[in-house]
Enzyme design. Sequence first.
Site, mmCIF file in Angstrom:
data_model
loop_
_atom_site.group_PDB
_atom_site.id
_atom_site.type_symbol
_atom_site.label_atom_id
_atom_site.label_comp_id
_atom_site.label_asym_id
_atom_site.label_seq_id
_atom_site.Cartn_x
_atom_site.Cartn_y
_atom_site.Cartn_z
ATOM 1 N N HIS A 1 34.060 42.775 26.606
ATOM 2 C CA HIS A 1 33.728 42.035 27.833
ATOM 3 C C HIS A 1 33.322 43.080 28.864
ATOM 4 O O HIS A 1 34.171 43.779 29.419
ATOM 5 C CB HIS A 1 34.983 41.243 28.251
ATOM 6 C CG HIS A 1 34.851 40.518 29.553
ATOM 7 N ND1 HIS A 1 35.928 40.012 30.237
ATOM 8 C CD2 HIS A 1 33.752 40.209 30.295
ATOM 9 C CE1 HIS A 1 35.518 39.422 31.347
ATOM 10 N NE2 HIS A 1 34.201 39.545 31.410
ATOM 11 N N MET B 1 35.576 47.969 32.366
ATOM 12 C CA MET B 1 35.345 47.870 33.817
ATOM 13 C C MET B 1 34.824 49.210 34.317
ATOM 14 O O MET B 1 35.348 50.267 33.934
ATOM 15 C CB MET B 1 36.653 47.530 34.530
ATOM 16 C CG MET B 1 37.318 46.256 34.029
ATOM 17 S SD MET B 1 38.785 45.861 35.017
ATOM 18 C CE MET B 1 39.390 44.401 34.173
ATOM 19 N N ASP C 1 38.487 44.793 27.813
ATOM 20 C CA ASP C 1 38.012 44.638 29.187
ATOM 21 C C ASP C 1 37.427 45.962 29.664
ATOM 22 O O ASP C 1 38.161 46.891 30.011
ATOM 23 C CB ASP C 1 39.166 44.163 30.076
ATOM 24 C CG ASP C 1 39.489 42.707 29.812
ATOM 25 O OD1 ASP C 1 38.549 41.888 29.868
ATOM 26 O OD2 ASP C 1 40.652 42.394 29.514
ATOM 27 N N MET D 1 32.441 44.214 32.184
ATOM 28 C CA MET D 1 32.452 43.930 33.628
ATOM 29 C C MET D 1 31.881 45.166 34.311
ATOM 30 O O MET D 1 32.598 45.974 34.907
ATOM 31 C CB MET D 1 33.887 43.626 34.083
ATOM 32 C CG MET D 1 34.353 42.245 33.659
ATOM 33 S SD MET D 1 36.148 42.061 33.724
ATOM 34 C CE MET D 1 36.582 42.779 32.148
ATOM 35 N N MET E 1 35.328 32.487 32.994
ATOM 36 C CA MET E 1 36.406 33.205 33.694
ATOM 37 C C MET E 1 37.262 32.205 34.463
ATOM 38 O O MET E 1 36.744 31.429 35.283
ATOM 39 C CB MET E 1 35.826 34.224 34.674
ATOM 40 C CG MET E 1 35.080 35.389 34.042
ATOM 41 S SD MET E 1 36.046 36.362 32.868
ATOM 42 C CE MET E 1 37.413 36.927 33.872
ATOM 43 N N SER F 1 43.952 40.447 25.136
ATOM 44 C CA SER F 1 43.335 41.533 25.907
ATOM 45 C C SER F 1 44.335 42.679 25.956
ATOM 46 O O SER F 1 45.516 42.465 26.238
ATOM 47 C CB SER F 1 43.039 41.060 27.324
ATOM 48 O OG SER F 1 42.920 42.185 28.184
ATOM 49 N N HIS G 1 40.286 41.640 22.429
ATOM 50 C CA HIS G 1 39.388 41.536 23.593
ATOM 51 C C HIS G 1 39.486 42.821 24.422
ATOM 52 O O HIS G 1 40.571 43.218 24.843
ATOM 53 C CB HIS G 1 39.837 40.326 24.421
ATOM 54 C CG HIS G 1 39.022 40.062 25.652
ATOM 55 N ND1 HIS G 1 37.870 39.300 25.628
ATOM 56 C CD2 HIS G 1 39.200 40.438 26.948
ATOM 57 C CE1 HIS G 1 37.382 39.215 26.868
ATOM 58 N NE2 HIS G 1 38.163 39.909 27.683
ATOM 59 N N ASP H 1 39.066 33.085 29.780
ATOM 60 C CA ASP H 1 39.689 34.372 30.095
ATOM 61 C C ASP H 1 40.292 34.344 31.498
ATOM 62 O O ASP H 1 39.560 34.191 32.478
ATOM 63 C CB ASP H 1 38.592 35.453 29.997
ATOM 64 C CG ASP H 1 39.121 36.865 30.109
ATOM 65 O OD1 ASP H 1 40.341 37.051 30.191
ATOM 66 O OD2 ASP H 1 38.273 37.788 30.089
HETATM 67 C C1 DX5 Z 1 40.189 40.001 33.877
HETATM 68 C C2 DX5 Z 1 39.988 40.275 32.424
HETATM 69 C C3 DX5 Z 1 40.906 39.539 31.537
HETATM 70 C C4 DX5 Z 1 42.367 39.866 31.760
HETATM 71 C C5 DX5 Z 1 43.200 38.778 31.195
HETATM 72 O O1 DX5 Z 1 39.273 40.748 34.602
HETATM 73 O O2 DX5 Z 1 38.670 39.927 32.031
HETATM 74 O O3 DX5 Z 1 40.560 39.701 30.164
HETATM 75 O O4 DX5 Z 1 42.746 41.051 31.170
HETATM 76 O O5 DX5 Z 1 44.511 39.046 31.536
HETATM 77 P P1 DX5 Z 1 45.513 37.870 31.918
HETATM 78 O O6 DX5 Z 1 45.658 37.022 30.689
HETATM 79 O O7 DX5 Z 1 46.766 38.587 32.301
HETATM 80 O O8 DX5 Z 1 44.894 37.115 33.053
HETATM 81 ZN ZN ZN Z 2 38.213 39.870 29.816
#
Ligand code: DX5
Ligand code: ZN
Length: 220
Positions: A67, A38, A36, A69, A139, A9, A34, A178
């Site tokens: 991903h 948000m 993220d 979110m 998750m 990520s 990956h 994840d």
């Molecule tokens: C959390 C994300 C993850 C996160 C993982 O909301 O979906 O992908 O970036 O990071 P680590 O490995 O540091 O938990």
């Molecule tokens: Zn993620």
Amino acid sequence: MRKVIIAPSILGCNYGELAAAASELEQDGADWIHLDVMDGVFVPVLTFGAGVAQSICSSVSIPVDAHLMVERPADLIDDFAKAGCRYITIHPESSEKHIHRVLGRIRELGCSPGLALNPATSPEIVRWVAGAVDLILIMTVNPGYGGQKHISAMHEKIRIVRRILDNAGREDVLISVDGGVDSSNSKNLVDAGASVLVSGSYITSSYNRAGAIDSLKVLK
Ligand code: DX5
Ligand code: ZN
């Protein structure tokens, strides 16, 4: 030994150079990147949208896994598909009421649909979307931030989801994990049925990212 896909990520990377960071991670041995995504509503943090995803997709030749979110994933999936993402994963905990339909739309767009389950979400939903997904993302932290503590109670959920998928004749569906993934838990995760390990801070805060990626691939 089963093959494991390592998906770093880039959440913890410098936002001024995400495309370069993704390309370096590819050189370092990443199998996927990956992303993220948000929206500041589904989770408190706001990261980036499809424009940034597009520049990342064009800087790598490995699959990019988005991903989402976000509260309204249906509004974004066309743009993330156009950006070049191979996997697009949505959350049933979002305000989207027609999850099954949106998974179908992701497939129509030529991408692989994924469903992400928050820690408190029951795995039972997988039974009803088994025919519509290529990936289930478990998750192992509550979404929103990198660097959180891994919730190992979720390993049992991985086993349950694997069983549900196998019973539905979907042995091919990937289980991705994840949150707080590092070399101390990678073997247990793969033993439980994970085939994709998403890892953020463990890889990106390391001085030797290639070594960190390698350490997740070695499952002894
Ligand atoms: C959390 C994300 C993850 C996160 C993982 O909301 O979906 O992908 O970036 O990071 P680590 O490995 O540091 O938990
Ligand atoms: Zn993620």
